[in-house]
Enzyme design. Structure first.
Site, PDB file in Angstrom:
ATOM      1  N   SER A 430       0.819  -1.215   0.000  1.00  0.00           N
ATOM      2  CA  SER A 430       0.000   0.000   0.000  1.00  0.00           C
ATOM      3  C   SER A 430       0.851   1.263   0.000  1.00  0.00           C
ATOM      4  O   SER A 430       0.324   2.342  -0.243  1.00  0.00           O
ATOM      5  CB  SER A 430      -0.973   0.000   1.174  1.00  0.00           C
ATOM      6  OG  SER A 430      -0.390  -0.533   2.315  1.00  0.00           O
ATOM      7  N   HIS A 451      -2.711  -2.552  -6.556  1.00  0.00           N
ATOM      8  CA  HIS A 451      -3.076  -2.192  -5.180  1.00  0.00           C
ATOM      9  C   HIS A 451      -4.591  -2.165  -4.992  1.00  0.00           C
ATOM     10  O   HIS A 451      -5.281  -1.279  -5.498  1.00  0.00           O
ATOM     11  CB  HIS A 451      -2.464  -0.815  -4.849  1.00  0.00           C
ATOM     12  CG  HIS A 451      -2.796  -0.341  -3.478  1.00  0.00           C
ATOM     13  ND1 HIS A 451      -3.030   0.969  -3.174  1.00  0.00           N
ATOM     14  CD2 HIS A 451      -2.932  -1.022  -2.311  1.00  0.00           C
ATOM     15  CE1 HIS A 451      -3.301   1.082  -1.889  1.00  0.00           C
ATOM     16  NE2 HIS A 451      -3.253  -0.111  -1.356  1.00  0.00           N
ATOM     17  N   GLU A 463      -5.468   0.508  -7.818  1.00  0.00           N
ATOM     18  CA  GLU A 463      -4.409   1.323  -8.411  1.00  0.00           C
ATOM     19  C   GLU A 463      -3.450   0.384  -9.131  1.00  0.00           C
ATOM     20  O   GLU A 463      -2.980  -0.592  -8.544  1.00  0.00           O
ATOM     21  CB  GLU A 463      -3.636   2.081  -7.320  1.00  0.00           C
ATOM     22  CG  GLU A 463      -4.385   3.255  -6.735  1.00  0.00           C
ATOM     23  CD  GLU A 463      -3.599   3.944  -5.620  1.00  0.00           C
ATOM     24  OE1 GLU A 463      -3.676   5.167  -5.523  1.00  0.00           O
ATOM     25  OE2 GLU A 463      -2.916   3.256  -4.841  1.00  0.00           O
ATOM     26  N   ASN A 501      -3.248   6.655  -1.001  1.00  0.00           N
ATOM     27  CA  ASN A 501      -2.691   6.709   0.354  1.00  0.00           C
ATOM     28  C   ASN A 501      -1.808   7.929   0.559  1.00  0.00           C
ATOM     29  O   ASN A 501      -1.714   8.460   1.654  1.00  0.00           O
ATOM     30  CB  ASN A 501      -1.918   5.434   0.677  1.00  0.00           C
ATOM     31  CG  ASN A 501      -2.871   4.299   1.010  1.00  0.00           C
ATOM     32  OD1 ASN A 501      -4.034   4.541   1.316  1.00  0.00           O
ATOM     33  ND2 ASN A 501      -2.402   3.072   0.927  1.00  0.00           N
TER      34      ASN A 501
END
Ligand code: NAI
Length: 703
Positions: A430, A451, A463, A501
Site C-alpha cells: 500500500s 493495489h 491502483e 494513500n
C-alpha cells in the site's frame, strides 16, 4: 426504415419495432430516437388491423440502456429539465394509449428510461440471459426517473418493492422481476420469437388488462399504495436513507417525497409532479457532479491502450499471503473463472485464509451475485499450499504479505525464481515504492503494483502502479485482469503511498494533530461525516489499524520529510499503549459495544500542540475542521498532479470516490477544490501555513 429504429412486420397483424442505434454498442433514448419512436407509434396507430406491437433490440446484450445522460447534463434550469421529462412522458403515454397489445421483448439490460418505456407497454417478456437485468438507477446520477418510472412502477408492483428499485437504484435479475410481477414471462433467448408469435395468437388484450387490474388491486398492493401505507413505508425508508447518507444526497429523498405524495390522483397529475421534481433535481450542482462522474468513468473505460496486453487473459493465478487482502483478492478473482492458488506460511494461516475466502463467496451469494452452485464451484477452484510448486504455470502472481521492504524484497526475489519468464509478478503493497521493490529483480519489466483497497469485495478501485521499468504490455494485462474481476483500475506512476494513500494518510494524520490541539474525537469525526465522508478520520484510523497506519506513516515521513511528520500521539498510542484500533478492541474508539464510543481515556496521553490557538478568523469549528482536513489533501493532490503521478484531475476524483468513499455528490476531491476556488485554497493554506507550518505548504499547482 428510420435511423435507429426499424419497423418490421411479424405476420398480418403483428409488428415489431427494433431498436438498433448505429455506431453504438447500446441503445439510448436521446431526443432524436424518442422523436423517431413517437413517429412510428403514430404510424402503427394509423395502420389497420394491428393486433400486437413488439418492441425489441438488435443489440446482443442491451435492450435500452436508458435516457441519454449527455442531454440531461445539459439541462441548466429546473424549467428546461421538467420540460424534457414531460416530452418523454408524452411519448410513453402515446405508447400506453395504443389500441393494440404492446409487448416489451427484453433480452439484455433494460435500465432507466428503458425500463420506463417497458413499463408503458401492456406486457413484458424477458429472457433469462445473464445480460438481462432491470432497474431504475437514476439516483446514482443524482436524479430520479422522470419518464413515468416513479408512477408506473408502484402501480404495477406495489410501493414496497418499488422503493428499493427507485431510492437505492437496485438492479434486479429476470427471475426476481418475474417474482415481483414486474414482468409477465421469462424464457430462454432461443425461443423468444416463437413465444412472441404465441402471445400474438393467444393473448386477448381485454382479458389480459382485466386480469392485470385484478392483480394490481390485490389486498397487499392496495394497502401499500394507500395514503396510510405510503406514509408508513416512506417514513421507514426515509429513516434508512438518512441513517445511510445523513440526508446529503437529495435524489433518494426527493424520490421518497414523490412516492409518498402521489398515487392517489390521476396518472397525469402524478406524472406532472414527477416532472417538476425531476426538473428541480436535474438542475442542482449535486446532480451535475454525479453525472460528470459518470462521464469520467466512461472516459476511463475508453482510454487508449499503451500496447497490446502481454496475455490474452488471466486463467491461473497465485496469491502469496492469504491474510485479509490476499484472501479478498482470491475470493473476488475466483468469481471470474480464474483458478486461484493461495500460498501462506503454514496450514494454520491457510485455514484462516480459507475461512476468509468462504466469507467473500458467502457475501457474493447473499447479494445474489453468484448462485449456491457457483459458490461450491468457486470454493473448489481455490486451492491452498505452503510451497511454490506449480507456480511456473501461473499467468499472474500477487504478493500480499506483511508491509516490510526487507521481507517483501526477499520473498519477491525468491518467487521470481519459481515462476515462468512470462508470469506477471505483482505486489499489493500500500505504500512501498515499486522501484525500490524491483531493485533485485531480474525481470523488472514483468513487475508492477496492483493495489486493492480494503475490503476487496466492496471497494471498486484498484491502483495499477507502473514502476520505471514496467512494460506497457504488462500494465495493459493488469488493467484487463482488474476489469475482468469487476474493478475500476486507475493507472498511477510510482511514488511512496502512490496516489490514494499519499493523499489520504496526511488527512488521517492531521486528524490526530487536531486532537492534540484540543478538539474532541466526536467533533473531528462529526465534521467530516457532515461533509459527506462515510466515516470520520479517527474512526477510519481504527478500521485501518493503528499499527498499519503507523508503519505506512513512517514510510511516507521517511520519503516526504517534515511535511508528512507523523503526529507524535499516533506513535505514542500504538508504540507505548499498544492500541491497535478495531482489531484490538480499542483505539480512538472503544469497540466493545456494537456502536463504538470515543475512547476518552486517550486524552490524557495526547501530546499537546498549539495549532488551534492560531485559528484564523471566526470560522465555526465544523468548517474550520473541514478546511484543515481538506486542504492537506488538496495540496498533496496538487503535488501528485505536478509530479505526473496521475494523468489528470478526473483520475483523482474517481480514485478518491472509489478508494476512500469521498462523497460523490461533491464530484470528487479536485471538483470540490474547484468549487472552493483557487483564491480560497491559497488564502486558507497560507493562513494555516503561518500558524502550523510546513504541513500546509501550498502546492505549486495552485500558484
Ligand atoms: P495480513 O497480516 O492480514 O496478511 C498477511 C499474510 O501474509 C499472513 O497470513 C501471513 O501469514 C502471510 N505471510 C507472511 N509472510 C509470508 C510468506 N513469506 N509467504 C507466504 N505468506 C506469508 O496483512 P494484510 O492486511 O492482508 O496486508 C497484506 C498486504 O496488503 C500488505 O502489503 C499491506 O500493506 C497491503 N494492503 C493492506 C490493506 C489493508 O487495509 N489491510 C489495504 C491495501 C493493501
Amino acid at each position: 426504415m428510420t435511423g435507429s429504429l426499424h419497423l418490421n412486420q411479424l405476420n398480418d397483424h403483428a409488428w415489431v419495432i427494433d431498436f438498433d442505434q448505429p455506431d453504438s454498442k447500446a441503445n439510448v433514448l436521446n431526443q432524436k430516437v424518442l422523436e423517431e419512436f413517437d413517429a412510428l407509434l403514430e404510424k402503427i396507430k394509423n395502420l389497420k388491423g394491428v393486433r400486437s406491437l413488439f418492441i425489441r433490440s438488435k443489440k446482443p446484450n442491451i435492450w435500452i440502456a436508458g435516457a441519454d445522460v449527455n442531454e440531461i447534463a445539459e439541462l441548466d434550469t429546473p424549467e428546461d429539465a421538467a420540460y424534457k421529462a414531460k416530452l418523454g412522458q408524452k411519448i410513453f403515454n402515446h405508447l400506453n394509449s395504443l389500441p393494440c397489445f404492446t409487448v416489451a421483448v427484453i433480452n439484455g439490460a433494460c435500465l432507466g428510461g428503458g425500463l420506463e418505456l417497458a413499463l408503458s407497454c401492456d406486457y413484458r417478456l424477458v429472457t433469462n440471459s445473464p445480460s438481462t437485468k432491470m432497474g431504475l438507477p437514476e439516483v446514482k446520477l443524482g436524479i430520479i426517473p422522470g419518464f413515468g418510472g416513479t408512477q408506473r412502477l408502484p402501480r404495477l408492483i406495489g410501493l414496497k418493492e418499488s422503493l428499493a428499485m427507485i431510492i437505492e437504484g437496485r438492479i434486479i435479475s429476470p427471475k426476481k422481476a418475474l417474482k415481483i410481477g414486474l414482468v409477465d414471462d421469462c424464457v430462454e433467448p432461443s425461443i423468444l420469437e416463437s413465444v412472441m408469435l404465441e402471445i400474438d395468437k393467444k393473448v386477448d388484450r381485454e382479458d389480459y388488462l382485466n386480469n392485470l387490474y385484478k392483480k394490481r388491486s390485490s389486498f397487499s398492493k392496495t394497502l401499500q399504495n394507500s395514503r396510510f401505507g405510503r406514509a408508513l413505508l416512506c417514513m421507514f425508508a426515509r429513516k434508512r436513507v438518512i441513517a445511510r447518507t445523513r440526508g446529503l444526497y437529495r435524489a433518494p429523498l426527493t424520490a421518497l417525497d414523490i412516492l409518498q405524495h402521489t398515487g392517489y390522483h390521476t396518472l397525469q397529475k402524478d406524472l406532472d409532479m414527477e416532472a417538476q421534481a425531476f426538473g428541480k433535481l436535474a438542475a442542482t450542482a449535486g446532480a451535475h457532479h454525479m453525472m460528470d462522474l459518470f462521464f469520467k468513468t466512461e472516459k476511463l473505460k475508453k482510454r487508449k491502450r499503451l500496447a497490446e496486453p502481454s496475455h490474452d487473459t488471466i486463467k491461473n493465478m497465485a496469491v502469496v499471503g492469504g491474510g485479509v487482502m490476499g484472501a479478498g483478492i482470491a475470493g473476488v478473482s475466483v468469481q471470474s473463472q480464474i483458478h486461484v492458488r493461495i500460498c501462506d506460511l503454514n496450514w494454520e494461516a491457510l485455514a484462516k485464509s480459507r475461512g476468509l475466502v468462504t466469507n467473500v463467496l458467502n457475501k457474493a451469494c447473499k447479494t445474489r451475485r453468484i448462485t449456491k452452485e457457483m459458490f461450491e464451484l468457486f470454493r473448489y477452484q481455490t486451492t491452498y499450499t505452503t510451497n511454490h510448486d506449480g507456480f511456473q504455470k501461473m499467468d499472474l502472481l500477487i504478493e500480499a504479505i506483511v508491509e516490510d521492504l526487507g521481507v517483501k524484497s526477499k520473498v519477491l526475489t525468491d518467487l521470481e525464481n519459481k515462476i515462468s519468464p512470462d508470469t506477471i509478478l505483482a505486489t499489493n503493497t500500500s505504500t512501498i515504492s515499486i522501484d525500490e521493490l524491483a531493485k533485485n529483480l531480474k525481470r523488472p519489466e514483468n513487475f508492477l503494483g496492483i493495489h486493492f483497497f480494503n475490503p476487496v469485495i466492496k471497494m471498486p478501485l484498484v491502483e495499477i502502479i507502473a514502476g520505471k521499468d514496467t512494460s506497457p504490455a504488462v500494465i495493459e494485462t493488469a488493467i484487463n485482469y482488474t476489469r475482468k474481476i469487476g474493478k475500476t483500475p486507475v493507472v498511477v506512476n510510482n511514488c511512496p503511498g502512490f496516489l490514494v494513500n499519499r493523499i489520504l494518510l496526511p488527512y488521517l494524520n492531521e486528524a490526530v494533530y487536531l486532537l492534540e490541539e484540543g478538539f474532541e474525537i466526536k467533533d473531528i469525526d462529526e465534521a467530516m461525516l457532515s461533509f459527506g465522508m462515510p466515516m470520520g478520520p479517527l474512526r477510519l484510523l481504527d478500521e485501518v489499524g493503528l499499527d498499519v497506519a503507523y508503519h505506512a506513516g513512517q514510510i511516507l515521513e521517511d520519503h516526504y520529510g517534515l511535511r508528512m511528520a507523523m503526529a507524535p500521539s499516533l506513535q505514542k498510542l500504538y508504540l507505548d499503549l499498544g492500541l491497535l484500533g478495531k482489531k484490538g478492541g480499542k483505539g480512538f474508539y472503544n469497540h466493545s459495544s456494537r456502536k463504538p464510543v470515543p475512547n476518552s481515556a486517550i486524552y490524557s496521553y495526547l501530546q499537546p500542540s498549539e495549532g488551534n490557538q492560531m485559528r484564523p478568523g471566526k470560522l465555526p469549528s465544523k468548517i474550520y475542521l473541514q478546511h484543515r482536513l481538506m486542504l492537506v489533501m488538496l495540496n498533496e493532490a496538487g503535488r501528485c498532479l505536478k509530479e505526473n503521478i496521475v494523468s489528470d484531475e478526473d483520475m483523482i476524483d474517481i480514485a478518491m470516490i472509489m478508494g476512500t468513499g469521498f462523497p460523490a455528490f461533491r464530484g470528487g476531491l479536485m471538483t470540490y477544490g474547484r468549487d472552493l476556488g483557487n483564491e480560497r485554497i491559497k488564502s486558507f493554506t497560507q493562513q494555516f501555513y503561518e500558524s502550523i507550518g510546513i504541513r500546509y505548504k501550498l502546492s505549486d499547482y495552485y500558484h
